[in-house]
Design a protein around this motif. Structure first.
Motif, mmCIF file in Angstrom:
data_model
loop_
_atom_site.group_PDB
_atom_site.id
_atom_site.type_symbol
_atom_site.label_atom_id
_atom_site.label_comp_id
_atom_site.label_asym_id
_atom_site.label_seq_id
_atom_site.Cartn_x
_atom_site.Cartn_y
_atom_site.Cartn_z
ATOM 1 N N THR A 181 0.826 -1.213 0.000
ATOM 2 C CA THR A 181 0.000 0.000 0.000
ATOM 3 C C THR A 181 0.859 1.261 0.000
ATOM 4 O OG1 THR A 181 -0.165 0.179 2.421
ATOM 5 C CG2 THR A 181 -1.798 -1.208 1.311
ATOM 6 N N ALA A 217 -8.120 -3.086 -1.497
ATOM 7 C CA ALA A 217 -8.753 -1.929 -2.126
ATOM 8 C C ALA A 217 -7.743 -0.808 -2.346
ATOM 9 C CB ALA A 217 -9.915 -1.433 -1.262
ATOM 10 N N ILE A 218 -6.885 -0.593 -1.347
ATOM 11 C CA ILE A 218 -5.868 0.459 -1.454
ATOM 12 C C ILE A 218 -4.867 0.121 -2.555
ATOM 13 C CG2 ILE A 218 -3.984 1.626 -0.251
ATOM 14 C CD1 ILE A 218 -5.564 1.185 2.355
ATOM 15 N N GLY A 220 -5.361 -1.807 -5.141
ATOM 16 C CA GLY A 220 -6.060 -1.640 -6.416
ATOM 17 C C GLY A 220 -6.132 -0.176 -6.822
ATOM 18 N N ASP A 221 -6.392 0.687 -5.864
ATOM 19 C CA ASP A 221 -6.460 2.122 -6.135
ATOM 20 C C ASP A 221 -5.107 2.643 -6.623
ATOM 21 O OD1 ASP A 221 -8.032 4.788 -5.622
ATOM 22 O OD2 ASP A 221 -6.076 5.095 -4.683
ATOM 23 N N ARG A 222 -4.019 2.216 -5.974
ATOM 24 C CA ARG A 222 -2.685 2.679 -6.360
ATOM 25 C C ARG A 222 -2.262 2.114 -7.714
ATOM 26 N NH1 ARG A 222 0.274 5.384 -2.954
ATOM 27 N NH2 ARG A 222 2.259 4.615 -3.761
ATOM 28 N N GLU A 228 -11.469 -2.665 -9.048
ATOM 29 C CA GLU A 228 -10.996 -3.528 -7.967
ATOM 30 C C GLU A 228 -11.080 -2.811 -6.629
ATOM 31 O OE1 GLU A 228 -9.819 -3.461 -10.901
ATOM 32 O OE2 GLU A 228 -9.387 -5.515 -11.546
ATOM 33 N N ARG A 229 -10.754 -1.531 -6.612
ATOM 34 C CA ARG A 229 -10.851 -0.756 -5.369
ATOM 35 C C ARG A 229 -12.269 -0.801 -4.827
ATOM 36 N NH1 ARG A 229 -10.753 5.108 -6.821
ATOM 37 N NH2 ARG A 229 -12.920 4.572 -7.272
ATOM 38 N N ASN A 230 -13.228 -0.505 -5.661
ATOM 39 C CA ASN A 230 -14.627 -0.470 -5.221
ATOM 40 C C ASN A 230 -15.128 -1.849 -4.817
ATOM 41 O OD1 ASN A 230 -14.596 2.263 -5.788
ATOM 42 N ND2 ASN A 230 -15.510 2.014 -7.821
ATOM 43 N N TYR A 232 -13.362 -4.357 -3.529
ATOM 44 C CA TYR A 232 -12.823 -4.780 -2.236
ATOM 45 C C TYR A 232 -13.341 -3.919 -1.086
ATOM 46 C CZ TYR A 232 -9.787 -8.162 -4.481
ATOM 47 O OH TYR A 232 -9.320 -9.248 -5.184
ATOM 48 N N MET A 265 -4.539 8.009 -0.694
ATOM 49 C CA MET A 265 -5.828 7.902 -1.372
ATOM 50 C C MET A 265 -6.570 9.230 -1.349
ATOM 51 S SD MET A 265 -7.440 4.124 -0.513
ATOM 52 C CE MET A 265 -8.857 4.400 -1.594
#
Length: 404
Positions: A181, A217-218, A220-222, A228-230, A232, A265
């Motif tokens: 992360t 989720a984090i 995936g966001d990065r 994927e973020r949403n 998880y 984020m």
């Protein structure tokens, strides 16, 4: 490294190490701040911070203390881009620790030296040193720190090598999740979310699975994968009712907010998670529960413009050392002067502690917070408050990257 500092290091290598018999770790009454550090503090510069620290090392008779200051010098060298010089200095520190001829002393210094070697780019040397650590839990801690240094540089494969050597592979997995992360975004493209997903789901503890989904989720966001973020985050929300216990719910939601903040984020996600944490944290009553919650949510508040709220949480801590550790974890986004004022107030409390060395240990903790906030004025105040010459030289060396 300037000519004087290079010459001083050569002098140190040529200086015979004195016998360590009789050293009991107590601070001698003769160990008052020396002329070199005092003179530097009158008009501190990076050059005099380094050179006065080295001069202190040369005049110090105990190898343990020499090693301690050298480690601080090396740490600041890394921060100022002098990586090869830092590695050379760390070698000197290791030699000093070995000269004590007590394996426990050497292992204690390896705890500090090995992660810095990894930061300076010598992963092989860092990993080799961990083989000398006999306590499995301490060895795992050092390997975890070495992995953190590698992940921070984006060297994920090097970090995985360190994590694979840990005795506790469950802990190694969760450390890997946390480090992912924080790793540079461009180093994450080869990360296999499906494999991580499978390992998270194997865990039977609801709080750990919740934590895992948040971290996925984090990550995936990065990676730039909003879907994927949403997904998880929804998985985490579905999992949350299975998390039992008021304190557990408060802690996992506070960690969610802090992990999102540390990962950079969008503030929308951080704020939503903060509100969720506050909902559950408001139900805590016991001092130890409030302290645990404060350690996790306080840094979020300090970094998002809620510094005064973060400082109110000091009431949850009893001992001055605990207060110092908490204050050091706060990095203020604004109102840095308010944080500095609280630190100065705590420095007054430190004076009531028995023993100069014990007082300096707490001051060094506060110093870490001042450094993290890039507060030169506060750092100087803390350095000036040091009572032991070696501790003052160490703190002055740590201040060097902020100086011209």
């Amino acid at each position: 490294m300037n000519r004087f500092l290079a010459t001083s290091c050569l002098m140190l290598m040529a200086t015979p190490v004195l016998a360590q018999n009789g050293q009991n770790g107590a601070v001698s009454t003769d160990h008052q701040p020396n002329a070199q550090t005092v003179a530097c503090l009158e008009a501190p510069t990076r050059d005099c911070a380094f050179t006065s620290a080295i001069q202190t090392v040369i005049s110090e008779e105990f190898g343990v203390e020499r090693a301690k200051v050298l480690v601080g010098v090396a740490r600041s060298m890394i921060e100022t881009g002098q990586k090869q010089e830092a590695l050379d200095t760390l070698k000197l520190a290791l030699d000093e620790a070995r000269a004590v001829r007590l394996s426990l002393v050497t292992q204690e210094k390896i705890h500090d030296i090995a992660p810095l070697m990894a930061q300076a780019g010598d992963m092989a040397g860092a990993l080799a040193l961990t083989e000398e650590i006999q306590n499995p839990s301490i060895q795992d801690k050092v390997l975890s720190q070495i992995a953190a240094a590698a992940y921070k540089r984006g060297a994920l494969s090097d970090g995985r090598v360190a994590l694979k050597q840990m005795h506790n592979q469950t802990r190694a997995f969760w450390q890997r999740m946390t480090l992912l992360t924080l790793a540079p975004r461009d180093s994450l493209q080869a990360v296999d979310l499906e494999t991580l997903d499978a390992e998270v789901r194997e865990n039977m503890r609801p709080d750990l699975r919740y934590r895992g989904f948040v971290q996925l989720a984090i990550i995936g966001d990065r990676m730039g994968k909003a879907g994927e973020r949403n997904y998880y985050l929804a998985e985490a929300d579905d999992m949350f009712p299975s998390v039992i216990g008021i304190q557990t719910r408060a802690d996992v939601t506070a960690l969610r907010a802090r992990n999102m903040l540390n990962a950079g984020m969008d503030s929308v996600f951080v704020e939503a998670s903060y509100e969720l944490a506050m909902l559950h944290g408001s139900r805590l009553r016991a001092k130890d529960e409030l302290a645990s919650f404060a350690e996790k949510i306080g840094p979020v508040e300090a970094a998002t413009g809620r510094l005064e709220m973060a400082l109110k949480r000091l009431d949850a801590f009893q001992a001055v050392a605990e207060k110092a550790r908490y204050l050091a974890s706060l990095k203020a986004s604004s109102d840095v002067s308010i944080l500095a004022a609280q630190v100065r107030e705590t420095l007054v409390e430190v004076q009531a502690l028995p023993g100069a060395y014990e007082r300096d240990i707490v001051r060094l903790e506060l110093m870490e917070g001042a450094l993290d906030n890039n507060d030169l004025q506060l750092s100087r105040i803390i350095v000036e408050a040091m009572e032991d010459d070696d501790n003052q030289a160490l703190a002055l060396a740590l201040m060097a990257p902020m100086l011209d």
